[in-house]
Design an enzyme around this catalytic site. Structure first.
Site, PDB file in Angstrom:
ATOM      1  N   GLU A  17     -19.145 -15.190 -58.990  1.00 54.35           N
ATOM      2  CA  GLU A  17     -18.849 -16.440 -57.911  1.00 54.35           C
ATOM      3  C   GLU A  17     -20.459 -16.448 -57.308  1.00 54.35           C
ATOM      4  OE1 GLU A  17     -15.594 -14.854 -55.708  1.00 54.35           O
ATOM      5  OE2 GLU A  17     -16.903 -14.784 -54.058  1.00 54.35           O
TER       6      GLU A  17
ATOM      7  N   HIS B 268     -13.445 -18.648 -51.845  1.00 50.41           N
ATOM      8  CA  HIS B 268     -13.707 -17.484 -51.536  1.00 50.41           C
ATOM      9  C   HIS B 268     -13.520 -17.660 -49.724  1.00 50.41           C
ATOM     10  CE1 HIS B 268     -15.378 -13.011 -51.360  1.00 50.41           C
ATOM     11  NE2 HIS B 268     -14.468 -13.116 -50.578  1.00 50.41           N
TER      12      HIS B 268
ATOM     13  N   ARG C 146      -2.500   3.041 -55.325  1.00 43.83           N
ATOM     14  CA  ARG C 146      -2.927   4.251 -55.883  1.00 43.83           C
ATOM     15  C   ARG C 146      -2.122   5.388 -55.174  1.00 43.83           C
ATOM     16  NH1 ARG C 146      -9.128   4.533 -53.801  1.00 43.83           N
ATOM     17  NH2 ARG C 146      -7.742   3.230 -52.431  1.00 43.83           N
TER      18      ARG C 146
ATOM     19  N   ARG D 190     -11.042  -9.628 -54.780  1.00 41.69           N
ATOM     20  CA  ARG D 190     -12.276  -9.965 -55.458  1.00 41.69           C
ATOM     21  C   ARG D 190     -12.641 -10.426 -56.720  1.00 41.69           C
ATOM     22  NH1 ARG D 190     -14.280  -9.710 -51.068  1.00 41.69           N
ATOM     23  NH2 ARG D 190     -15.919  -8.314 -50.252  1.00 41.69           N
TER      24      ARG D 190
ATOM     25  N   GLY E 107     -10.671 -16.686 -47.913  1.00 46.29           N
ATOM     26  CA  GLY E 107      -9.765 -15.747 -47.724  1.00 46.29           C
ATOM     27  C   GLY E 107      -9.926 -15.533 -45.863  1.00 46.29           C
TER      28      GLY E 107
END
Ligand code: GLV
Length: 325
Positions: free
Chosen positions: A267, A285, A177, A238, A287
């Site tokens: 999920e 998931h 961004r 995500r 991570g």
């Protein structure tokens, strides 16, 4: 009187021991995911909660918990929490930034390497008894070294992923961004480009943006088409940042080469079509899931909660505007 708190998922003994010094603790050991009804029931008389990304903290829940002062997520992401609703009700929200950057970056790299070198496919081949001997074109992968790595989302975790690229002599492109400070770009040897340019030029595209309405389906059919046919997509942030149906189509049609995924839409009920594809590495998931990191995350959340309830000024407050109420 000590404040009453709920720990919604199983944590480590030291997390509970720390909390018990300051709070009356109701915990969920051994782990039993709480339905929204059960969560509402157990939270209604509490002052605070240590919660997880599996708990939906929304207006409906908050309405039934008039004494709630803080919800402390054991995660850096907090898209499971309606932060605006919490702020409106004066509830502090905290997360666990920092302690999981390196573990999550390591896992993103595990996905880069395992997709490039077809590790899970090769292991299945061996386990299934298909390995009859060596041949030149066996399970050909692609080079990671000196390839172009494109990182979308250059926060702390994105930067940790970029740092690791130096060892592979990669060219690093990024999109964010906001452009990061020139010293950081220089240190990481990373070049800021538009999202389109990053998609067009990268051999590996790694997603590390937080999930929000703005990043929903950031990568869909149009973006996948912009990528090289030889490119690999890694999503270590995500589910929902990628349009999974579009990705399945792109993987099946050869629009891109492969994908490595730690996270999924809906999920744990991910799209079963993924299972039919060989060119995708799928992990559930994990991570941040090293023992040291998960211990640090749970303790960070516990410390956030104790600070919120004792001083009203927790570290890692994600809605500082709550103080103005
Ligand atoms: C894990 O997904 C986290 O947000 O910490």
């Amino acid at each position: 009187m000590k404040p009453k708190v709920l720990v919604t998922r199983e944590v480590f003994d030291e997390t509970l021991e720390y909390l018990a010094q300051y709070c009356e603790v109701e915990s969920n050991q051994p782990d039993a995911p709480l339905s929204p009804q059960r969560l509402a029931e157990r939270l209604k008389d509490k002052d605070g909660a240590v919660c997880a990304l599996t708990d939906r903290i929304d207006e409906q829940l908050l309405a039934g918990c008039p004494g709630l002062k803080a919800v402390c997520n054991i995660a850096v992401g907090y898209n499971n929490i309606d932060v605006a609703a919490c702020t409106a009700r004066g509830v502090m929200v905290t997360n666990t930034p920092g302690v999981l950057d390196d573990a999550t970056a390591d896992l993103a790299w595990a996905l880069i390497l395992s997709t490039a070198r077809r590790i899970t496919e090769a292991e299945a081949y061996l386990r299934n008894g298909e390995w009859k001997g060596w041949y030149l074109k066996q399970l050909l992968g692609v080079n990671v070294h000196r390839a172009t790595l494109g990182i979308i989302g250059m926060g702390r975790i994105g930067q940790a992923i970029a740092r690791r690229a130096a060892g592979f002599e990669m060219r690093v492109l990024y999109h964010n961004r906001r452009r990061v400070a020139p010293e950081i770009e220089q240190r990481l040897n990373a070049t800021y480009v538009s999202k389109e340019e990053l998609l067009e030029r990268s051999d590996f595209v790694v997603l590390q943006v937080p999930y929000s309405a703005e990043t929903h389906h950031l990568i869909g059919a149009a973006e996948l088409k912009k990528m090289k046919r030889s490119a690999i997509l890694v999503n270590s942030t995500r589910g929902g940042v990628v349009d999974d149906a579009a990705l399945i189509e792109a993987l099946a049609n050869g629009t891109i080469r492969a994908a490595g995924l730690d996270v999924f839409e809906n999920e744990p009920r991910f799209n079963p079509e993924f299972l039919k594809l060989k060119n995708v590495v799928l992990v559930p998931h994990i991570g941040s899931s090293t023992e040291a990191t998960r211990r640090a995350m749970a303790m960070t959340a516990a410390k956030n909660l104790v600070a919120a309830l004792t001083t009203g000024d927790p570290p890692n407050l994600v809605n500082p505007e709550v103080r103005k109420r």
